[in-house]
Design an enzyme around this catalytic site. Sequence first.
Site, PDB file in Angstrom:
ATOM      1  N   TYR A 281      36.772  27.615  47.704  1.00 59.25           N
ATOM      2  CA  TYR A 281      37.805  28.645  47.812  1.00 59.25           C
ATOM      3  C   TYR A 281      37.168  30.033  47.880  1.00 59.25           C
ATOM      4  O   TYR A 281      37.518  30.853  48.738  1.00 59.25           O
ATOM      5  CB  TYR A 281      38.769  28.566  46.621  1.00 59.25           C
ATOM      6  CG  TYR A 281      39.711  29.740  46.578  1.00 59.25           C
ATOM      7  CD1 TYR A 281      40.828  29.785  47.406  1.00 59.25           C
ATOM      8  CD2 TYR A 281      39.467  30.823  45.741  1.00 59.25           C
ATOM      9  CE1 TYR A 281      41.682  30.877  47.401  1.00 59.25           C
ATOM     10  CE2 TYR A 281      40.309  31.921  45.731  1.00 59.25           C
ATOM     11  CZ  TYR A 281      41.416  31.941  46.560  1.00 59.25           C
ATOM     12  OH  TYR A 281      42.252  33.031  46.562  1.00 59.25           O
TER      13      TYR A 281
ATOM     14  N   ARG B 243      38.614  37.619  35.456  1.00 54.91           N
ATOM     15  CA  ARG B 243      39.391  38.706  34.860  1.00 54.91           C
ATOM     16  C   ARG B 243      40.889  38.477  34.974  1.00 54.91           C
ATOM     17  O   ARG B 243      41.659  38.824  34.082  1.00 54.91           O
ATOM     18  CB  ARG B 243      39.020  40.032  35.530  1.00 54.91           C
ATOM     19  CG  ARG B 243      39.659  41.248  34.884  1.00 54.91           C
ATOM     20  CD  ARG B 243      39.529  42.475  35.756  1.00 54.91           C
ATOM     21  NE  ARG B 243      40.254  42.306  36.996  1.00 54.91           N
ATOM     22  CZ  ARG B 243      40.289  43.247  37.951  1.00 54.91           C
ATOM     23  NH1 ARG B 243      39.602  44.366  37.804  1.00 54.91           N
ATOM     24  NH2 ARG B 243      40.979  43.035  39.047  1.00 54.91           N
TER      25      ARG B 243
ATOM     26  N   ARG C 250      49.380  30.260  40.880  1.00 50.33           N
ATOM     27  CA  ARG C 250      48.292  29.954  41.812  1.00 50.33           C
ATOM     28  C   ARG C 250      46.995  30.392  41.162  1.00 50.33           C
ATOM     29  O   ARG C 250      46.505  31.501  41.369  1.00 50.33           O
ATOM     30  CB  ARG C 250      48.513  30.648  43.144  1.00 50.33           C
ATOM     31  CG  ARG C 250      47.662  30.046  44.265  1.00 50.33           C
ATOM     32  CD  ARG C 250      48.236  30.403  45.628  1.00 50.33           C
ATOM     33  NE  ARG C 250      47.577  29.617  46.657  1.00 50.33           N
ATOM     34  CZ  ARG C 250      46.725  30.132  47.549  1.00 50.33           C
ATOM     35  NH1 ARG C 250      46.419  31.394  47.511  1.00 50.33           N
ATOM     36  NH2 ARG C 250      46.181  29.361  48.466  1.00 50.33           N
TER      37      ARG C 250
ATOM     38  N   PHE D 287      27.465  51.033  49.981  1.00 55.23           N
ATOM     39  CA  PHE D 287      28.671  50.271  50.259  1.00 55.23           C
ATOM     40  C   PHE D 287      28.614  48.895  49.586  1.00 55.23           C
ATOM     41  O   PHE D 287      29.610  48.418  49.029  1.00 55.23           O
ATOM     42  CB  PHE D 287      28.818  50.118  51.769  1.00 55.23           C
ATOM     43  CG  PHE D 287      29.980  49.274  52.205  1.00 55.23           C
ATOM     44  CD1 PHE D 287      31.217  49.831  52.437  1.00 55.23           C
ATOM     45  CD2 PHE D 287      29.838  47.905  52.406  1.00 55.23           C
ATOM     46  CE1 PHE D 287      32.291  49.064  52.851  1.00 55.23           C
ATOM     47  CE2 PHE D 287      30.901  47.124  52.822  1.00 55.23           C
ATOM     48  CZ  PHE D 287      32.134  47.708  53.048  1.00 55.23           C
TER      49      PHE D 287
END
Length: 822
Positions: free
Chosen positions: A531, A578, A588, A653
């Site tokens: 996932y 978290r 979910r 970034f």
Amino acid sequence: RIQASNTHLVFFHNCSYFQCIHRSAAQYNQQAMGNQQSFSPSSTTPTKKWDGNAMSQADFMERDTVLVLNNDDIVIGSESKKASHVFSPDQSRGVLHRAFSVCLFDSSTGELLLQKRASTKITFPNVWTNTCCSHPLHGMEVNEVDGPEDVKDGSVRGVKAAAVRKLEHELGIPVGELPIENFKFLTRLHYWAADTVTHGEKSPWGEHEIDYVLFITIPSKDSITLKPHPDEVDDVCWVSQSKLLEMFADKDLLISPWFRLIANRWMIGGGENGKGGWWDDLDRTMNTDDFCDYENIHRFDPPTEHLGGGGDAGPWLDVEEEAAPVANGSTVGDTSKKQGAYGKIKTHKESKLKQLMHLDEVMSAISLLYINPLKSNLDSDNIQKSFDTDDLAFCDDILSKVSRSFAAVIRQLPSEMLVDVLIFYLVLRALDTVEDDMTFFDSNEEKVKVLLAFHKTALVDPEWTMTGCGEGDERRLLEEFPKCHSVYAALREDSRRVISDITFRMATGMAEFVDKDLGQGTVDVKQYNRYCHFVAGLVGEGLSRLFSASGLEKPSLATELYLSDQMGLFLQKTNIIRDYLEDYVDGRAFWPQTVWKKYSASGDLGYFANPATAEHETAALNCLNELVTDALELVPDCLSYLSKLRCSEVFRFCAIPQVMAIATLDKCYHNKDVFSGVVKIRKGMSCALINGTTDICGVHSIFSRFASSILRQAESARKKGFEDPSYERTVKACSTILELTETEAKKAGGSIVRSTLMLSTAAVGCLTYKYPNGSNTTALTTAIASVGMFSLFKTSFMKYVVGRKGVPSLMPASKLAEKKED
């Protein structure tokens, strides 16, 4: 935290200050079918075997695990039946939980079956009530947990399964005699009542429930078997409406407060809105939806005799109904709306005063906002000349709407790749909005078709748009997507190819998980990782390929698929850890069952929510610590990826979400607040972390700092007698991080300590100095200015130290371009 529901872009940012989007949404896909399936190794259906005949009333109170709710009927945890029914000064109305009330009718006579609750019952004994009233439970072999979508469509098969279970237990009606499909769900009522009639005005017991009203009819009394359980039921009788009204009027009879409410409000008489009572026309009630109300939760305070109790509770719902709002009638597309459980779960954050006590962080915020902010390159000439200015302005505007914090980080990227990454983000955000909307599509099959075709429709057809899908600004993004397509079409071909490829592969992953029942998390660590790969690892790969295509990073970076994937997994797992409670409430969740089932005594993921006992809390923390450790083991690969970057803007970034993630893991580790809300790092700390991402030394120093903190927490807990099964593994993970960051962290450490001391001394000196006019205002201004000067000094000094010690220095895009030309 900007939320749209399912996040597949966590690679971009995963933090309280620069959080882009989130993953989870209220999804209960085809739960009606799922509730009919027995547990198998490949299923996520709970496994708890319940045998009412093997338990006493005391056993039920201790072992049954009810569904704890918020006022909107969203499941936010679990609690024992006993703890939820206690009325005390600490919880004057007990704990709000889900219940059901069944009314069974003989259609040949119109009579209703009543039961008299057994005298041995702990709560409300000896009272006459409807046919059966009890609770759906966590962790049942046949799932009894319904979500918002189940309520919306009226299926509520979880509640109905619980009703079948208890009708068999209390009244001896075999399961096969009352098919689940024959139950009619009508509405919900939120009520509370202290059991003062039984236990006196200071009663320690009571009810506080959102009650689902179910009707069912049978051809005749002879068509069912009745064998009441003596510990549950003292008597039963069939009554007509007139007989029931006589019973209500009999002062010698005790009637349950919830049944009296249901009967008087809806069942008998004129009913509401001139529709007549439900009992007046059973055929209409059972065969039409004329009386069904799935949107509203009707709220009632109890009659006077049921006020009080151990917490001296007085009127509440009737006089303060707005304090218990119902999530209905909201306008889809409202820009203030976010999907999922966002905003429904408590956020654990430090007070503003406590945050201001961290002077270095306050000054870091001032530095980031006013002295050395992230510079936008969006107005550069080559960008403005390459794209339609109006369409580009829309993309920039919608970016700031769907993720204000992240917009600044994208804008600081070099002009060679800024728009490419911006469009990559918006395309995946649009895809995410399609996947996240749980009400727009008639079926999951229809949604899957749209997802799998997205790269061939939205990215090919310049006029493609989708109306009515999503909420707020995400909906606007889909409805005005042609403007994004205009900018996308003007990108370099290699960038378009990357974006299209990742979009298709991510959509394929989304489609794989659309039909999975994730109410109890992923099946195992393998599925958990899979996932995370689809929703974040692929984003990491796409970004690496865009970086490489720009020419500012080496071509080899595009082939670093494993490291790119690990970067994404680290951020996504931090997010999942978290957001335990938020995701669980959404229905979910993603915590792997092979991990959490080792610690859950109830066999349900909700067991950890709001732990009430020391044993409960210990199990929750053990599970949490194992998952944090699992994420920490990804750090070496993340640091390895960062070390391969050469462009300073690209490095920053990528580094910002990584340092935010390690700080968040430190905040989550061994922290019970994770199970009662969402924990967040301080905003000032976020600013300080961002300021520390200008080079590899600063990043290594940050990782070293938080790895040391987690290690100290683990050792401290162990010294206090906390037996953590993951302790050795945690120590090893933290020690590995410390070894990897030791050299660069030391280079940064000395100057940071000296600068911090100088900052603190200067600030305190200025703040405590009174000017001749007796004012401290000028002193405060001087303190802030001094801190700003020292911050600039620290940054310059660090760059000098790095250069002198031979650390490979990062170069801004402009310098790399010049070097490339040479």
